[in-house]
Enzyme design. Structure first.
Site, PDB file in Angstrom:
ATOM      1  N   CYS A   1       1.427  -2.801  -3.207  1.00 30.92           N
ATOM      2  CA  CYS A   1       1.420  -4.220  -3.568  1.00 30.92           C
ATOM      3  C   CYS A   1       0.395  -4.569  -4.641  1.00 30.92           C
ATOM      4  O   CYS A   1       0.319  -5.719  -5.080  1.00 30.92           O
ATOM      5  CB  CYS A   1       1.182  -5.061  -2.321  1.00 30.92           C
ATOM      6  SG  CYS A   1       2.370  -4.684  -1.021  1.00 30.92           S
TER       7      CYS A   1
ATOM      8  N   HIS B   1      -4.320 -12.745  -2.915  1.00 30.01           N
ATOM      9  CA  HIS B   1      -3.196 -11.896  -2.492  1.00 30.01           C
ATOM     10  C   HIS B   1      -2.401 -12.652  -1.421  1.00 30.01           C
ATOM     11  O   HIS B   1      -1.177 -12.671  -1.464  1.00 30.01           O
ATOM     12  CB  HIS B   1      -3.719 -10.557  -1.971  1.00 30.01           C
ATOM     13  CG  HIS B   1      -2.650  -9.556  -1.710  1.00 30.01           C
ATOM     14  ND1 HIS B   1      -1.755  -9.150  -2.677  1.00 30.01           N
ATOM     15  CD2 HIS B   1      -2.328  -8.861  -0.585  1.00 30.01           C
ATOM     16  CE1 HIS B   1      -0.918  -8.254  -2.159  1.00 30.01           C
ATOM     17  NE2 HIS B   1      -1.254  -8.064  -0.895  1.00 30.01           N
TER      18      HIS B   1
ATOM     19  N   GLU C   1      -9.384 -11.032   3.372  1.00 26.04           N
ATOM     20  CA  GLU C   1      -9.514 -11.452   1.972  1.00 26.04           C
ATOM     21  C   GLU C   1     -10.465 -12.643   1.865  1.00 26.04           C
ATOM     22  O   GLU C   1     -11.251 -12.747   0.910  1.00 26.04           O
ATOM     23  CB  GLU C   1      -8.162 -11.798   1.362  1.00 26.04           C
ATOM     24  CG  GLU C   1      -8.247 -12.063  -0.139  1.00 26.04           C
ATOM     25  CD  GLU C   1      -6.912 -12.331  -0.808  1.00 26.04           C
ATOM     26  OE1 GLU C   1      -6.889 -12.379  -2.053  1.00 26.04           O
ATOM     27  OE2 GLU C   1      -5.903 -12.500  -0.104  1.00 26.04           O
TER      28      GLU C   1
ATOM     29  N   LYS D   1       2.587 -16.701  -2.994  1.00 28.24           N
ATOM     30  CA  LYS D   1       3.552 -16.133  -2.041  1.00 28.24           C
ATOM     31  C   LYS D   1       4.083 -17.180  -1.058  1.00 28.24           C
ATOM     32  O   LYS D   1       5.093 -16.946  -0.402  1.00 28.24           O
ATOM     33  CB  LYS D   1       2.908 -14.968  -1.291  1.00 28.24           C
ATOM     34  CG  LYS D   1       2.624 -13.765  -2.182  1.00 28.24           C
ATOM     35  CD  LYS D   1       1.933 -12.645  -1.406  1.00 28.24           C
ATOM     36  CE  LYS D   1       1.617 -11.460  -2.297  1.00 28.24           C
ATOM     37  NZ  LYS D   1       0.496 -11.707  -3.231  1.00 28.24           N
TER      38      LYS D   1
ATOM     39  N   HIS E   1       6.638 -12.236  -0.934  1.00 33.33           N
ATOM     40  CA  HIS E   1       5.823 -11.124  -1.441  1.00 33.33           C
ATOM     41  C   HIS E   1       6.706 -10.201  -2.286  1.00 33.33           C
ATOM     42  O   HIS E   1       7.565  -9.505  -1.759  1.00 33.33           O
ATOM     43  CB  HIS E   1       5.218 -10.366  -0.263  1.00 33.33           C
ATOM     44  CG  HIS E   1       4.158  -9.389  -0.650  1.00 33.33           C
ATOM     45  ND1 HIS E   1       3.908  -9.026  -1.961  1.00 33.33           N
ATOM     46  CD2 HIS E   1       3.277  -8.679   0.116  1.00 33.33           C
ATOM     47  CE1 HIS E   1       2.927  -8.147  -1.984  1.00 33.33           C
ATOM     48  NE2 HIS E   1       2.519  -7.927  -0.744  1.00 33.33           N
TER      49      HIS E   1
ATOM     50  N   PHE F   1      -1.096  -1.410   0.412  1.00 36.99           N
ATOM     51  CA  PHE F   1      -1.148  -0.346   1.416  1.00 36.99           C
ATOM     52  C   PHE F   1      -1.781   0.900   0.783  1.00 36.99           C
ATOM     53  O   PHE F   1      -1.538   1.208  -0.389  1.00 36.99           O
ATOM     54  CB  PHE F   1       0.256   0.021   1.894  1.00 36.99           C
ATOM     55  CG  PHE F   1       0.869  -0.962   2.861  1.00 36.99           C
ATOM     56  CD1 PHE F   1       0.175  -2.062   3.328  1.00 36.99           C
ATOM     57  CD2 PHE F   1       2.170  -0.778   3.313  1.00 36.99           C
ATOM     58  CE1 PHE F   1       0.746  -2.950   4.234  1.00 36.99           C
ATOM     59  CE2 PHE F   1       2.760  -1.656   4.210  1.00 36.99           C
ATOM     60  CZ  PHE F   1       2.052  -2.740   4.672  1.00 36.99           C
TER      61      PHE F   1
END
Length: 412
Positions: free
Chosen positions: A163, A302, A313, A334, A339, A398
């Protein structure tokens, strides 16, 4: 000495608009591009919704014959890159093609074509598999096809950092220009994997929201957040060395001034709980740009809507900004487009450029009450109209990949 790099073109294909203007107008209308999955029968699936691209017709955006040899993720990239090229006014006949490169990544690549061709192996036998399956499937083909379409003969690579792909791609393209490998780079990310196996995999990983109401599914930082919503699309920007852009009279939309890239080195899916890896990426981006924390106006987070991401975050922002964190505007695109995985960071860079250009910070749509430990200003309830001189965008992937880009309003 590092060369200055500016953004002179942008292109987007998203769940709320298939051009930059259409996307941005939808952002300002607080449009949510999430709905029932139409790409396959979800009867046996816990997850019923996604953020699909709507009304995209490849033959209207690129060479028809070439489009038939591309998986959808590549079609999105070529369409977005063509829009970015047109906006920038790049004329390849006037450029040294070996000084124009492409870094466009995809987190997953052609999972759609892989799934379809595997079905053929099982039902019809191996001889029925499309001979173009491999060049349609492999993730570097977005970059390769953009280069072929325009005749870009410079550096052409494919970043794959889950991502964080789109953000790392733009960051690596920044470096290519800063240190003299290129004068112009097409950079970004692309994704199209709303397919059976991907939705099943992310569902069984418990990463996706199982909420069926599109307006309650993607709720970054909210106390009721329950996972992310899978989206698709592409974002591509034209990065250009400043003097090169000025020489040809290009319109400059923003300056890309800082890039930070780190790894949590902690877990294959979970971010480190103190947010230290993401914090360091933000610190590195600010350090390179020569920007103090109190000078940053806005962070495009994010902000996936998963419990761990949003909480950790938030901790990362506190760690990186200290006392200045309380005066930041923080939002998550998002909340409207889901996403976009490998494309997310690139579309969010475009969001930052438009925010700088228009002095408009969109609200985190759908989010009403921050969850425990989420204590920043997430632009809840209504958008904010203010000057944006410095914007920062985060992507966390990830594998522990963290990437941050810092953009500034362009000043000579």
């Amino acid at each position: 000495m590092k060369r200055r790099v500016v953004i002179t073109g942008m292109g987007a294909v998203t769940p709320i608009g298939n051009t930059v203007d259409a996307f941005w107008n939808s952002v300002k209308e607080q449009k949510v591009g999430i709905g029932p999955i139409t790409k396959f029968d979800t009867t046996e699936y816990k997850v019923k919704i996604a953020a699909e691209v709507k009304g995209f017709v490849a033959k209207e955006r690129m060479d028809v014959k070439a489009s038939r040899r591309m998986d959808v993720f590549t079609q999105y990239a070529v369409a977005a890159a063509q829009e970015a090229k047109d906006m920038a006014g790049i004329n390849m006949d006037e450029e040294d093609p070996y000084r124009v490169g492409v870094i466009i990544g995809s987190g997953i690549g052609g999972l759609d074509v892989m799934e379809k061709e595997y079905d053929k192996v099982i039902t019809k036998g191996p001889k029925r598999v499309n001979p173009l399956m491999v060049p349609m499937m492999i993730s570097n083909m977005a970059a390769g096809n953009v280069a072929i379409a325009f005749g870009c003969k410079g550096k052409c690579t494919d970043v794959v950092t889950a991502c964080a792909t789109g953000t790392n791609s733009i960051g690596d393209a920044l470096r290519a220009i800063q240190y003299g490998d290129a004068d112009v780079m097409f950079a970004g990310g692309t994704e199209s994997c709303i397919v059976r196996v991907a939705v099943a995999g992310f569902t069984n990983l418990t990463a996706l929201s199982t909420e069926e109401d599109p307006m309650k599914a993607s709720l970054p930082f909210d106390k009721n957040r329950s996972g992310f919503v899978m989206g698709e699309g592409a974002g591509v920007v034209v990065l250009e060395e400043l003097e090169h852009a000025k020489k040809r009279g290009a319109k400059i939309y923003a300056e890309l001034c800082g890039y930070g890239s780190t790894c949590d080195a902690y877990h294959i899916t979970a971010p480190i709980d103190d947010g230290s890896g993401a914090a360091k990426a933000m610190e590195l981006a600010m350090e390179e740009a020569g920007v103090k924390p109190e000078e940053v106006d806005y962070v495009n987070a994010h902000g996936t809507g998963t419990h761990h991401n949003d909480l950790f975050e938030t901790r990362a922002v506190h760690a990186a900004f200290g006392d200045a964190a309380s005066s930041l505007k923080v939002n998550s695109t998002k909340s409207m487009i889901g996403h976009l995985l490998g494309a997310a960071g690139a579309v969010e860079v475009i969001t930052c450029v438009k925010s700088i250009e228009e002095g408009y910070i969109h609200q985190t749509v759908g989010t009403t009450e921050p969850g425990e430990g989420c204590d920043l200003d997430y632009v809840i309830g209504e958008p904010v109209h203010q000057d944006v001189n410095v914007a920062l965008t985060n992507s966390l992937g990830f594998g522990g990949h963290n990437a941050t880009l810092l953009l500034k309003k362009y000043n000579q």
